[in-house]
Write a protein that holds these residues in place. Structure first.
Motif, PDB file in Angstrom:
ATOM      1  N   LEU A   1       3.945 -29.008  -4.984  1.00 44.00           N
ATOM      2  CA  LEU A   1       2.635 -29.317  -4.411  1.00 44.00           C
ATOM      3  C   LEU A   1       2.568 -28.898  -2.950  1.00 44.00           C
ATOM      4  N   ALA A   2       3.677 -29.167  -2.212  1.00 43.89           N
ATOM      5  CA  ALA A   2       3.684 -28.797  -0.796  1.00 43.89           C
ATOM      6  C   ALA A   2       3.587 -27.287  -0.631  1.00 43.89           C
ATOM      7  N   ALA A   3       4.202 -26.549  -1.569  1.00 41.43           N
ATOM      8  CA  ALA A   3       4.187 -25.090  -1.467  1.00 41.43           C
ATOM      9  C   ALA A   3       2.782 -24.537  -1.628  1.00 41.43           C
TER      10      ALA A   3
ATOM     11  N   GLU B   1      -6.402 -34.822  -6.046  1.00 40.36           N
ATOM     12  CA  GLU B   1      -5.350 -35.694  -6.572  1.00 40.36           C
ATOM     13  C   GLU B   1      -3.979 -35.241  -6.096  1.00 40.36           C
ATOM     14  N   GLY B   2      -3.785 -33.914  -6.045  1.00 36.42           N
ATOM     15  CA  GLY B   2      -2.510 -33.388  -5.582  1.00 36.42           C
ATOM     16  C   GLY B   2      -2.263 -33.776  -4.132  1.00 36.42           C
ATOM     17  N   LEU B   3      -3.280 -33.630  -3.304  1.00 35.10           N
ATOM     18  CA  LEU B   3      -3.146 -34.003  -1.891  1.00 35.10           C
ATOM     19  C   LEU B   3      -2.865 -35.495  -1.770  1.00 35.10           C
ATOM     20  N   ALA B   4      -3.517 -36.283  -2.611  1.00 34.09           N
ATOM     21  CA  ALA B   4      -3.283 -37.720  -2.585  1.00 34.09           C
ATOM     22  C   ALA B   4      -1.834 -38.035  -2.940  1.00 34.09           C
ATOM     23  N   ARG B   5      -1.289 -37.314  -3.896  1.00 30.07           N
ATOM     24  CA  ARG B   5       0.110 -37.532  -4.298  1.00 30.07           C
ATOM     25  C   ARG B   5       1.032 -37.215  -3.140  1.00 30.07           C
TER      26      ARG B   5
ATOM     27  N   MET C   1      -3.432 -32.328 -10.760  1.00 28.29           N
ATOM     28  CA  MET C   1      -3.044 -32.212  -9.356  1.00 28.29           C
ATOM     29  C   MET C   1      -3.099 -30.766  -8.877  1.00 28.29           C
ATOM     30  N   LEU C   2      -3.273 -29.836  -9.806  1.00 29.77           N
ATOM     31  CA  LEU C   2      -3.511 -28.462  -9.387  1.00 29.77           C
ATOM     32  C   LEU C   2      -4.374 -27.771 -10.439  1.00 29.77           C
ATOM     33  N   ILE C   3      -5.007 -26.688 -10.023  1.00 32.67           N
ATOM     34  CA  ILE C   3      -5.757 -25.884 -10.991  1.00 32.67           C
ATOM     35  C   ILE C   3      -5.240 -24.454 -10.943  1.00 32.67           C
ATOM     36  N   VAL C   4      -5.383 -23.766 -12.066  1.00 35.45           N
ATOM     37  CA  VAL C   4      -4.862 -22.411 -12.215  1.00 35.45           C
ATOM     38  C   VAL C   4      -6.019 -21.438 -12.281  1.00 35.45           C
TER      39      VAL C   4
END
Lengths: 201, 108
Positions: B15-17, B76-80, B55-58
């Motif tokens: 997620l950070a990447a 949601e990804g940023l929240a995680r 948490m991510l989309i493609v």
């Protein structure tokens, strides 16, 4: 190994998996190889960097197996099955409980009808008292005025007496109605609680 | 490193990447490599899991005449990531408490 050989080998060794899944994963690896080649690696080096065919196949099979296990855990079809069998049982037993339910309903309706008609007759009594007392008062006066003094007085007296009775009759009917309504409410609440408890169980 | 721990960390690493800009498979592996080893296979599973968790989309784009999948982080990804940051603030203070007064080379 060339990229094409690598990909063909993957497809070959993963032939027992559903094709769409295999295609997705093979495309992923192909992309990895091509990205490395773009960075400057030769085709051979790029393919080697991604791993040997057997390694990749083992990893893919391992990952997809645990994925499917997790998916099954999340799905939990058990609840649907128990509901379905409940419905099936209900349907099967319906020749028994449908007539019972209808009979029960009929009994309830006739109970209500009976209570209702009692109340109606109470008010009818009240009504007739009012009617007769009015008659007595009116005609009592008429008779008295037209000479039949004693009869007229008697009639008037009876009329007044009945008027008093009708007041009692009115309050009596009203009290009976209120009592009935309260009993019905309590009965309904009790029934709701019984049904609620059955659903919980 | 403990395997369980590593698995949990890899999710947030991926997620950070993709946090500051969309990224693609190989680039994610390169970005994460200095910190933890990430194989193609593992990355695939993580990407699939993160996508399923929204948490991510493609999305696919053309790059140099071929198709490449790009991954973009969601709210949601940023929240995680924020959740991870908060959790590990706690871990950090516990670490400081546990190692208080010790230097790294102490064996006491």
């Amino acid at each position: 190994m060339t990229k094409l050989d690598f990909i063909m080998a993957l497809y070959d060794k993963l032939s027992d998996m559903p094709h769409s899944e295999v295609e997705e994963r093979v495309n992923f690896y192909r992309e990895m190889i091509e990205d490395r080649m773009e960075e400057g690696l030769s085709e051979e080096e790029a393919v080697a960097a991604v791993g040997s065919v057997d390694e990749v196949v083992a990893q893919i099979k391992g990952e997809s197996a645990s994925e499917r296990l997790n998916k099954d855990k999340i799905a939990e079809p058990k609840n649907d099955k128990t509901n379905a069998s409940k419905i099936a049982l209900l349907a099967l037993a319906s020749p028994i409980w449908i007539p019972l339910l209808i009979a029960g309903g009929a009994i309830l309706i006739s109970l209500f009808a009976a209570v209702f008609s009692i109340i109606v007759s109470c008010f009818a009594v009240f009504g007739s008292f009012v009617g007769v007392s009015l008659y007595g008062v009116v005609f009592g006066i008429v008779w008295m005025l037209s000479g039949k003094a004693i009869a007229g007085l008697a009639l008037l007296g009876m009329g007044i007496f009945l008027a008093g009775l009708s007041i009692f009759a009115f309050f009596g009917s009203k009290a009976l109605t209120d009592l009935t309504v309260r009993l019905i409410k309590r009965l309904a609440a009790w029934l709701m609680r019984r049904i609620g408890r059955k659903e919980e169980a | 490193m403990d395997n369980q721990l590593k698995r949990g960390l890899l999710d947030v690493c991926v997620l950070a990447a993709i946090k500051s800009e969309d990224s693609y498979g190989y680039k994610i592996i390169k970005d994460v490599k200095p910190y933890v080893e990430l194989s193609e296979s593992t990355l695939y599973t993580i990407l699939k899991r993160l996508e399923a968790a929204n948490m991510l989309i493609v999305h696919t784009a053309v790059h140099e005449g071929r198709l490449r999948k790009y991954y973009r982080i969601t709210e949601e990804g940023l929240a995680r990531l924020e959740e991870f940051r908060r959790e590990w603030q706690e871990v950090l203070s516990i670490y400081q408490f546990v190692t208080k007064g010790e230097s790294v080379n102490d064996k006491a």
